[in-house]
Design an enzyme around this catalytic site. Structure first.
Site, mmCIF file in Angstrom:
data_model
loop_
_atom_site.group_PDB
_atom_site.id
_atom_site.type_symbol
_atom_site.label_atom_id
_atom_site.label_comp_id
_atom_site.label_asym_id
_atom_site.label_seq_id
_atom_site.Cartn_x
_atom_site.Cartn_y
_atom_site.Cartn_z
ATOM 1 N N ASP A 76 0.819 -1.220 0.000
ATOM 2 C CA ASP A 76 0.000 0.000 0.000
ATOM 3 C C ASP A 76 0.853 1.272 0.000
ATOM 4 O O ASP A 76 2.009 1.265 0.427
ATOM 5 C CB ASP A 76 -0.879 0.050 1.264
ATOM 6 N N HIS A 222 3.861 -2.329 3.049
ATOM 7 C CA HIS A 222 3.816 -0.977 2.462
ATOM 8 C C HIS A 222 5.063 -0.673 1.637
ATOM 9 O O HIS A 222 6.173 -0.965 2.066
ATOM 10 C CB HIS A 222 3.661 0.074 3.571
HETATM 11 ZN ZN LIG Z 1 -2.647 3.378 3.038
#
Ligand SMILES: [Zn+2]
Length: 276
Positions: A76, A222
């Site tokens: 992400d 991430h």
């Molecule tokens: Zn996010």
């Protein structure tokens, strides 16, 4: 089984609040009890919106039921000019595929990087336009813009419309599910997440992601901002090679989200389906 529309739930809470208010006006219940009921119903709705893997506000994919020994890797908050290329190299080294949930504004700043991710065989999905901390407070019009602006940009860059959406921090409201359904977008949460934006200790991040890992799991990490150790190294740089080795050692294969869900006979949605 009867299907419940997320918007019906939202309306139901508000109707209940209305009934309680009328009851209060007729003095059937003491004022304190009435106020308590209103606060409790609104608190229950707010809790559902703030529960990232909860199905109360719409269909939510948290894993796949699959006979294949696959897990989906998802990243992400990118693309990030430093981390995304580094992650690309590590994935290539282990012949692994992943889905990148990109933020629209980040993708607009680094279009070449988005194209590079897609060209390497990874899928690009929608993680909102602005990644606003107030995402779950937005109304239908603003939510639609967050979705559509990102869809349009990513489709222009990659030649493929994203098929999955994930809200910032996973916080949603009841307006989101109907908007996604109108656009044939699926809401993708996760099975395990590493909290790699907050925790710079690789062993802890790894333990969280690998805990009870099973075929069909969706893992969240991430490639945007990442917690850094004392030497300034983002934790994902240490975690990812070890994670991919562990996945391999357990006889599993890291794939992108569409591949995992296509292989799955049925997608497990901890959810109530929207009719929209
Ligand atoms: Zn996010």
């Amino acid at each position: 089984m009867a299907r419940i529309d997320a918007r019906d739930v939202f309306r139901m809470v508000n109707i209940l609040d209305g009934i309680v208010t009328v009851v209060a006006a007729t003095h059937v219940l003491p004022l304190e009890a009435t106020l308590g009921a209103v606060v409790a119903s609104q608190a229950a709705l707010a809790a559902a919106c703030l529960c990232p893997r909860c199905s109360f506000v719409g269909p939510t994919i948290t894993r796949a039921t699959t006979a294949e020994r696959q897990v989906a890797l998802t990243f992400d908050d990118g693309p990030n000019e430093t981390l995304s290329p580094r992650i690309l190299d590590i994935l290539a080294q282990y012949r692994a595929k992943a889905s990148f949930f990109c933020i629209g504004t980040q993708a607009r700043r680094r279009p070449e990087l988005v194209r590079r991710l897609a060209m390497a065989g990874h899928t690009i999905e929608n993680h909102s336009w602005s990644h606003s901390a107030r995402f779950a407070l937005l109304g239908p019009q603003k939510l639609a813009r967050e979705i559509d602006d990102t869809q349009n940009l990513l489709a222009d860059l990659c030649g493929r419309l994203p098929a999955y959406f994930r809200a910032p921090a996973g916080f949603r409201n009841p307006w989101l599910a109907p908007l996604l359904a109108e656009r044939a977008l699926h809401y993708a949460a996760w099975s395990r997440r590493g909290f790699d934006t907050l925790d710079a200790v690789p062993a802890r991040v790894l333990r969280r992601v690998l805990r009870h890992i099973q075929p069909g799991a969706i893992l969240l990490l991430h490639d945007g901002r990442n917690a850094c150790d004392r030497q300034g190294h983002p934790v994902i740089e240490t975690v990812l090679p070890t994670l991919l080795q562990e996945i391999e050692a357990r006889g599993l294969r890291a794939v992108d989200l569409p591949t995992l869900l296509a292989a799955g006979g049925s997608v497990e949605r901890l959810s109530m389906r929207s009719r929209a």
